[in-house]
Design an enzyme around this catalytic site. Sequence first.
Site: not given
Length: 329
Positions: A146, A119-121, A150
């Site tokens: 989260y 993810t870009d997060e 990741k």
Amino acid sequence: MKILVTGGAGFIGANFVHTTVEEMPDAEVVVLDKLTYAGNPASLAGLDRVTLIEGDIADPDTVDPLVKDADLVVHFAAESHNDNSLNDPSPFITTNLVGTFVLLEAVRKYGVRYHHISTDEVYGDLELDDPNKFTPTTPYNPSSPYSASKAGSDHLVRAWVRSFGIAATISNCSNNYGPFQHIEKFIPRTVTNLIDGVKPRLYGAGLNVRDWIHVRDHNTAVWAIVNKGEIGKTYLIGADGELNNLQVVQMILEEFGYDKNDFVHVNDRPGHDLRYAIDNSSLLELGWEPQFEDFTAGLHDTVTWYRENEDWWRPQKDAVEAKYAKTGQ
Ligand code: NAD
Ligand code: TDX
């Protein structure tokens, strides 16, 4: 070609399995999925050449023979919801970190090609007026349990490439929307609330920006990376879809023909990332292009899908809303 898809009963994984069997007549897909609250076998109903195995990616005895038998592993399985990670981070660590570790060890043992969905997060967030977007060299700076889990899983993949020479690629994608998305997430929650005559809930002022991409575009990008990507490289997936949450809620209200101010502000998410934005230039170099650039049209199709598939989401609705009620959201 035998493809092991982890998390294939979840939102993006199920869409990946659908398009893969539709478009690749020689593909056989094995889905490994724990069928948590987020996994639904109905999302794979009626598909040929797909075998669903219920099991945990963090269990080496389950993972080992499945990886041994595969030509390619595409790893979608994860605990994926930020709000849940704030209530209980524990399964995020087990699934996202330990689960990825177990898969990497099996991939290393059997020399199987591996693609890691992220993810870009992992890059944290951007200021609203920052002219720069996330690139593959942006420093990692995750905000939530989260996104930290990741980020950790991405680091494991990079280390296994460098230290053990596994044949892996990584993609970090922006916010997806489309059919089969769990109704805890922003767009399907808003849509199913409106179907139920409940006003949409906007966290805080609603000025947080997300970079929306249709799930089918995410998955064509994954195939482009698997087929043409450079081993060891990270690709950012996005389709220039930046919108703030207020804009999205108002577009959905308009789609339903309602007053665009008919929503309520609720408690903000602690640590809420302000803005995500993807620079997709390395992906464009692979010849990939998005097909769903018209967000209004994509949203219309998504709303139609939730209207027509109430059987799929209705059993979850009360529990999801009861959970949000506890945090005043
Ligand atoms: P999802 O929550 O809809 O689906 C996750 C799936 O993984 C479910 O079917 C669940 O049962 C399964 N699963 C969970 N724990 C498992 C375990 N221990 N073993 C086996 N299966 C397990 O998630 P999603 O939105 O489809 O996200 C898929 C992947 O894409 C995730 O890795 C996520 O981080 C990433 N991603 C999501 C988005 C997005 O906007 N949704 C954006 C970028 C990246
Ligand atoms: O009811 C809501 N109201 C609201 O304003 C909900 C559920 C969310 N929001 C806001 C929070 C976010 O700013 O909408 C935005 C999107 O929220 P989510 O759908 O929870 O997504 P987000 O937290 O941005 O993370 C998503 O994109 C990146 C996926 O859930 C992650 O798995 C992915 O990594």
